[in-house]
Scaffold this motif. Structure first.
Motif, mmCIF file in Angstrom:
data_model
loop_
_atom_site.group_PDB
_atom_site.id
_atom_site.type_symbol
_atom_site.label_atom_id
_atom_site.label_comp_id
_atom_site.label_asym_id
_atom_site.label_seq_id
_atom_site.Cartn_x
_atom_site.Cartn_y
_atom_site.Cartn_z
ATOM 1 N N TYR A 77 0.849 -1.180 0.000
ATOM 2 C CA TYR A 77 0.000 0.000 0.000
ATOM 3 C C TYR A 77 0.891 1.238 0.000
ATOM 4 O O TYR A 77 1.839 1.328 0.779
ATOM 5 N N LEU A 78 0.587 2.203 -0.869
ATOM 6 C CA LEU A 78 1.425 3.388 -1.027
ATOM 7 C C LEU A 78 0.531 4.616 -1.115
ATOM 8 O O LEU A 78 -0.345 4.691 -1.984
ATOM 9 N N PRO A 79 0.708 5.596 -0.211
ATOM 10 C CA PRO A 79 -0.130 6.798 -0.268
ATOM 11 C C PRO A 79 0.331 7.758 -1.354
ATOM 12 O O PRO A 79 1.512 7.842 -1.675
ATOM 13 N N LYS A 80 -0.622 8.473 -1.925
ATOM 14 C CA LYS A 80 -0.310 9.548 -2.874
ATOM 15 C C LYS A 80 -0.122 10.843 -2.103
ATOM 16 O O LYS A 80 -0.795 11.058 -1.087
ATOM 17 N N PRO A 81 0.722 11.751 -2.612
ATOM 18 C CA PRO A 81 1.654 11.555 -3.735
ATOM 19 C C PRO A 81 2.839 10.705 -3.294
ATOM 20 O O PRO A 81 3.249 10.773 -2.140
ATOM 21 N N PHE A 82 3.361 9.903 -4.207
ATOM 22 C CA PHE A 82 4.449 9.003 -3.864
ATOM 23 C C PHE A 82 5.656 9.303 -4.743
ATOM 24 O O PHE A 82 5.546 9.956 -5.794
ATOM 25 N N ASP A 83 6.807 8.829 -4.299
ATOM 26 C CA ASP A 83 8.017 8.953 -5.098
ATOM 27 C C ASP A 83 8.047 7.811 -6.111
ATOM 28 O O ASP A 83 7.874 6.637 -5.741
ATOM 29 N N LEU A 84 8.276 8.138 -7.365
ATOM 30 C CA LEU A 84 8.284 7.109 -8.414
ATOM 31 C C LEU A 84 9.309 6.002 -8.130
ATOM 32 O O LEU A 84 8.986 4.820 -8.284
ATOM 33 N N PRO A 85 10.543 6.324 -7.695
ATOM 34 C CA PRO A 85 11.489 5.246 -7.390
ATOM 35 C C PRO A 85 10.970 4.296 -6.303
ATOM 36 O O PRO A 85 11.233 3.095 -6.348
ATOM 37 N N ASP A 86 10.230 4.837 -5.339
ATOM 38 C CA ASP A 86 9.673 4.000 -4.284
ATOM 39 C C ASP A 86 8.681 3.005 -4.871
ATOM 40 O O ASP A 86 8.689 1.804 -4.529
ATOM 41 N N LEU A 87 7.798 3.479 -5.754
ATOM 42 C CA LEU A 87 6.845 2.571 -6.380
ATOM 43 C C LEU A 87 7.556 1.508 -7.204
ATOM 44 O O LEU A 87 7.167 0.328 -7.176
ATOM 45 N N MET A 88 8.613 1.879 -7.924
ATOM 46 C CA MET A 88 9.326 0.921 -8.755
ATOM 47 C C MET A 88 9.950 -0.179 -7.897
ATOM 48 O O MET A 88 9.962 -1.359 -8.285
ATOM 49 N N VAL A 89 10.461 0.179 -6.719
ATOM 50 C CA VAL A 89 11.020 -0.823 -5.809
ATOM 51 C C VAL A 89 9.940 -1.816 -5.393
ATOM 52 O O VAL A 89 10.161 -3.036 -5.348
ATOM 53 N N ARG A 90 8.756 -1.309 -5.102
ATOM 54 C CA ARG A 90 7.662 -2.176 -4.657
ATOM 55 C C ARG A 90 7.155 -3.052 -5.793
ATOM 56 O O ARG A 90 6.784 -4.220 -5.569
ATOM 57 N N VAL A 91 7.126 -2.521 -7.003
ATOM 58 C CA VAL A 91 6.725 -3.330 -8.154
ATOM 59 C C VAL A 91 7.728 -4.461 -8.372
ATOM 60 O O VAL A 91 7.350 -5.618 -8.601
#
Length: 452
Positions: free
Chosen positions: A100-114
């Protein structure tokens, strides 16, 4: 990275940015603004991982997770949401999403989770919750996008439905009692009582109060401020009741360093270790100033001043303040501003005056000393005068009574050293009535309360 991502978000810009970033990372992306399309793709067997928003035009992304799990057991789901509340974090945990990731998020953070989701082993389908998640209670709302709050929400989501004793540590005014209320209201124990145990309760009543909390939650407020005998009595009762049928879940509020209190003996070590199954640190407001744009309208609305807003400059002036009194200080400042502002849009100069404690410029002569009614009349007349030819926003009667009631009870409790029985006698009201008002107004009661 290698894999196919099913992406659902109603914001075209977010879909475009994420599609480009995931594609550059080596993934294939199917993007949509519809939850129904997302579900169809999952049912068709497409995708190795799902990234979905929560609030979509055709539904709620969290509500769709069970259907995705049924169609594709083990398909990782990452939820992204601008609904940065404790309820969203708990619902995401209950739905057994991968992350689960709150907006706004850092794109690198989302990529790590993906990347982590694509690398994860297939996940077993989690059993559905025994009961649907309750609607959030505005009186106990906890919001926050700041990283310290999101970390707190994630931990709360993991412990909310356990029997683990929890210490809620933090400075006065940070919202420890509000968090305790949320832990109760969002748990399976919400059908039973949340009972508060304070220094004002006589030692003889401890057992009765614990019995009242059976099946529910017992909140022990600031035990480090209690007399040693009272702490010893409570520790003995907790030990005697351990493992009893329908024993209450134990929560306790403390200062920001409960371990140091235990080491110094201010908080009995045997009591501390019975309460510290886990310690949740509630951050001070100065550590989460990015939450001010969301906190200000929430607190104004909760105080009955929902028609008021702050200009950008006024919000910046608030942000520069250190807030030693935390959320309680912010709430009091906003209440005062709503009564004294010239218009419903509060300006930076008005905030500065409130923060500096500048005297209020009167439009009529000062009231005679000693007559409370004259002082109130002068203040109310100035409030009407500041609106010029317009009337104040509707709901004035309740707003004024609320402004008077809270400080009256706070000051009376301080004068009585936190003793609710003496305070009720002083005010001329029933003790149960006082206890209800203390709970409704979210007033924190300790033996030696600090006045912010």
């Amino acid at each position: 990275m290698d894999g196919t991502i099913l992406l659902a978000d109603d914001d075209r810009t977010i879909r475009t940015v994420l599609t480009q970033a995931l594609t550059r990372a080596g993934c294939r992306v199917h993007a949509t603004g519809s939850l129904q399309q997302l579900l169809r793709w999952a049912e068709e067997g497409r995708g190795d991982l799902v990234v979905t928003d929560v609030m979509m035009p055709d539904g709620n992304g969290l509500d769709l997770v069970p259907a995705i799990a049924k169609a594709r057991p083990g398909l990782p789901v990452i939820v992204i949401s601008a609904q940065n509340s404790i309820v969203t974090a708990i619902r995401a945990t209950e739905a057994a999403v991968f992350d689960y990731l709150p907006k706004p998020f850092d794109l690198p953070d989302l990529m790590v989770r993906v990347r982590a989701g694509l690398s994860a082993r297939p996940r077993a389908e989690m059993p559905p919750s025994a009961a649907p998640a309750p609607a959030p209670d505005p009186a106990a709302a906890l919001i926050g996008h700041a990283p310290v709050m999101q970390a707190l929400f994630r931990t709360v989501a993991r412990v909310v439905n356990t029997d683990l004793a929890v210490i809620l540590a933090g400075e006065p005014g940070t919202g420890r009692s509000t968090l305790a209320q949320a832990l109760h209201d969002l748990s399976a124990r919400r059908g039973a009582a949340l009972v508060r145990l304070t220094a004002a309760d006589a030692e003889e009543s401890f057992a009765a109060r614990m019995a009242e909390a059976r099946g529910g939650t017992l909140l022990i407020e600031d035990p480090a401020g209690w007399a040693a005998a009272a702490q010893s009595r409570l520790a003995g009762l907790i030990e005697a009741g351990a493992g009893a049928d329908r024993a209450p879940r134990l929560l306790a509020t403390t200062g920001p360093a409960p371990e140091e209190d235990a080491a110094s003996g201010t908080l009995r070590p045997d009591l501390y270790y019975r309460l510290a199954g886990m310690t949740l640190m509630v951050p001070p407001l100065r550590a989460r100033l990015d939450d001010l744009p969301a906190l200000v309208p929430l607190l104004l609305g909760r105080a009955g001043h929902g028609g008021f807003t702050l200009s950008g400059e006024a919000l910046a002036a608030l942000r520069a303040h250190p807030f030693p009194g935390n959320l309680r200080e912010l709430e009091n400042i906003l209440r005062r501003l709503a009564l004294t502002a010239a218009t419903t849009t509060i300006q930076a100069a008005e905030v500065a005056a409130a923060l500096d404690g500048a005297p209020v410029r009167r439009t009529t002569p000062p009231a005679a000393a000693g007559r409370l009614s004259d002082s109130v009349e002068q203040h109310l007349q100035r409030y009407f005068d500041l609106h010029g030819h317009d009337l104040p926003p509707p709901g004035l009667y309740d707003r004024v009574l609320n402004e008077i009631e809270r400080p009256l009870i706070q000051i009376a409790l301080d004068a009585c050293g936190g003793n609710q029985l003496r305070c009720a006698e002083l005010l001329g009201i029933n003790r149960n009535t006082l206890r209800k008002k203390v709970n409704d107004l979210n007033i924190e009661v300790t033996r030696r309360r600090r006045v912010m």
